[in-house]
Scaffold this motif. Structure first.
Motif, short mmCIF file in Angstrom:
data_model
loop_
_atom_site.label_atom_id
_atom_site.label_comp_id
_atom_site.label_asym_id
_atom_site.label_seq_id
_atom_site.Cartn_x
_atom_site.Cartn_y
_atom_site.Cartn_z
N VAL A 51 -7.04 -27.45 -21.48
CA VAL A 51 -7.63 -28.62 -22.12
C VAL A 51 -8.44 -29.38 -21.08
O VAL A 51 -9.59 -29.88 -21.17
CB VAL A 51 -6.51 -29.31 -22.87
N GLY A 54 -11.70 -27.72 -20.04
CA GLY A 54 -12.74 -28.19 -20.98
C GLY A 54 -13.29 -29.43 -20.65
O GLY A 54 -14.46 -29.59 -20.96
N THR A 229 -19.21 -20.29 -26.94
CA THR A 229 -17.83 -20.56 -26.67
C THR A 229 -16.97 -19.79 -27.95
O THR A 229 -15.89 -19.22 -27.57
CB THR A 229 -17.37 -22.14 -27.22
N ALA A 349 -20.24 -32.23 -29.21
CA ALA A 349 -19.79 -32.45 -30.57
C ALA A 349 -19.59 -30.92 -31.20
O ALA A 349 -18.71 -30.77 -31.94
CB ALA A 349 -20.56 -33.05 -31.71
N PRO A 351 -18.91 -27.56 -30.05
CA PRO A 351 -17.51 -26.68 -30.01
C PRO A 351 -16.45 -27.14 -30.74
O PRO A 351 -15.48 -26.33 -31.54
CB PRO A 351 -17.26 -26.78 -28.42
N PRO A 352 -16.02 -28.55 -30.69
CA PRO A 352 -14.76 -29.01 -31.88
C PRO A 352 -15.10 -28.79 -33.13
O PRO A 352 -14.31 -28.51 -34.00
CB PRO A 352 -14.68 -30.63 -31.33
N ALA A 353 -16.42 -28.97 -33.66
CA ALA A 353 -16.66 -28.97 -35.06
C ALA A 353 -16.54 -27.62 -35.20
O ALA A 353 -16.22 -27.02 -36.46
CB ALA A 353 -17.86 -29.56 -35.26
N GLY A 355 -14.74 -25.00 -33.94
CA GLY A 355 -13.50 -24.60 -33.83
C GLY A 355 -12.76 -25.02 -35.00
O GLY A 355 -11.83 -24.30 -35.49
N TRP A 356 -12.94 -26.41 -35.48
CA TRP A 356 -12.43 -26.62 -36.68
C TRP A 356 -12.67 -25.65 -37.87
O TRP A 356 -11.95 -25.37 -38.75
CB TRP A 356 -12.55 -28.20 -36.97
N TRP A 369 -20.30 -22.59 -40.22
CA TRP A 369 -20.71 -23.75 -39.62
C TRP A 369 -22.22 -23.56 -39.09
O TRP A 369 -22.97 -24.47 -39.26
CB TRP A 369 -19.65 -24.04 -38.39
#
Length: 389
Positions: A51, A54, A229, A349, A351-353, A355-356, A369
């Motif tokens: 983490v 990242g 990623t 924004a 990668p988190p989106a 990943g979700w 996505w």
């Protein structure tokens, strides 16, 4: 009689200037392409939590976001070439500093400074080229620029195979590459156009004045980091081997390298806004086509990935040509800074989106996505085009 030699000299100056920027962009691409895996591997070797690795990567983007709005003021104060050289020297010094400390807090500061310095090269180089190129060659020139960076990204990790990933040497080699990026600017500094303007780059202003261009930067930023990623992870989730999963990213990257120049050439011959919408539509179809071809084991899987990758990154190239077409003089520097900031904010924004989405729709969440981003961009471009008419 005197007009022809003068025109020839002016054309030669433009040619040498563009060549210098292409060389500089290739060098910075090599440095960044090598620095990203080197930093990740170094921190992992030191036992740093993934983490935090990242977070360290994201700090570099925050440096770009913080530095880009200041570039127009830096150009006004120091000059285009001089400001660019100062930013690159700051980046090089920061990279060297990384080799001599294991303090994570100091690493975060140095990573921020590397991004801050890179922002000057990024904004100044794009703005400078936009300011001197003719309208009929704008797309081709910007596509060669994007291709130069992409080739550099590919070479960067290869450089680490010669320097290794431990000790001072790899950091010194990358810092030297960054410093060398400034060298092509020195002979052409006297040819720099007047770019300075008091205002800073504003994403909100760019969204108001050129929403299609701003959304293009955001769309590419959202999918760029998500590609790098998660594309190999997506391959693993649909049952591909580890080796095969990695090649998916290679195919997407190949599309970026191979297709930018043809797209830039095309952008100088057709309606650029229509081409941008066409590329967006291609990105709407690309994820579903790739998902089908990969799960079915079809031979068209890799050609689809190449075309999809070329279309996705082609949006950035064509949007830059529209940016140069829309803005002139000093306003171009501020607009280009806003374009870079929008891209980097979206890069944070993305990668988190993504990943979700991968967790929400297993195993094809990444493709969902990517499709949603493309559809959003096309919707903005089409509505904006209708309003303009």
């Amino acid at each position: 009689m005197t007009c022809a030699p003068a025109a020839a000299r002016a054309s030669a100056r433009v040619g040498w200037t563009l060549a210098a920027h292409f060389a500089s962009s290739l060098s910075i691409g090599i440095a960044i392409g090598g620095m990203v895996p080197l930093i990740a591997l170094t921190l992992e070797h030191r036992g740093i939590d993934p983490v935090l690795i990242g977070v360290n990567s994201a700090i570099g983007s925050l440096g770009v976001i913080a530095g880009a709005p200041l570039v127009p003021s830096m150009i006004r104060r120091f000059g285009a070439a001089e400001g660019m050289v100062l930013g690159l020297l700051l980046t090089a010094a920061s990279v060297v500093g990384l080799a001599f400390t294991e303090d994570l807090g100091l690493w975060l500061v140095l990573r921020f400074l590397t991004g801050f310095g890179v922002a000057t090269q990024w904004v100044v180089s794009e703005t400078w080229m936009q300011a001197i190129v003719t309208e009929r060659r704008r797309g081709l020139v910007m596509s060669v620029y994007v291709t130069s960076i992409a080739i550099g990204f590919a070479i960067g990790p290869v450089l680490l195979t010669f320097t290794g990933t431990e000790g001072v040497l790899p950091f010194a080699a990358l810092a030297g590459t960054i410093a060398a990026t400034a060298l092509p600017m020195l002979p052409i500094r006297r040819w720099a156009p007047v770019l300075a303007l008091g205002q800073r780059g504003s994403v909100a202003r760019l969204l108001r004045e050129a929403p299609t261009v701003a959304m293009a930067a955001i769309a590419v930023g959202l999918v760029d980091s998500a590609f790098f990623t998660f594309m190999p992870l997506y391959g693993l989730r649909i049952g591909l081997s580890h080796e095969t999963a990695i090649t998916l990213l290679t195919a997407v990257f190949a599309g970026n390298v191979i297709l930018q120049v043809p797209l830039g050439w095309l952008a100088d011959r057709v309606n650029r806004r229509a081409l941008l919408v066409a590329l967006g539509l291609g990105c709407c179809v690309g994820p579903a086509a790739a998902a089908w071809a990969l799960t079915a084991g079809s031979v068209v899987a890799y050609p689809v990935l190449v075309l999809w990758g070329g279309a996705a990154f082609g949006i950035y190239t064509v949007a830059m040509t529209l940016l140069g077409e829309r803005y002139r003089g000093g306003e171009l520097a501020a607009a280009n800074a806003a374009f870079v900031i929008a891209f980097e904010l979206a890069n944070l924004a993305g990668p988190p989106a993504a990943g979700w989405a991968m967790e929400a729709w297993v195993p094809h969440g990444l493709m969902v996505w990517m499709t949603a981003v493309a559809l959003g961009f096309v919707a903005v471009a089409v509505v904006r085009g209708a309003l303009r008419r």
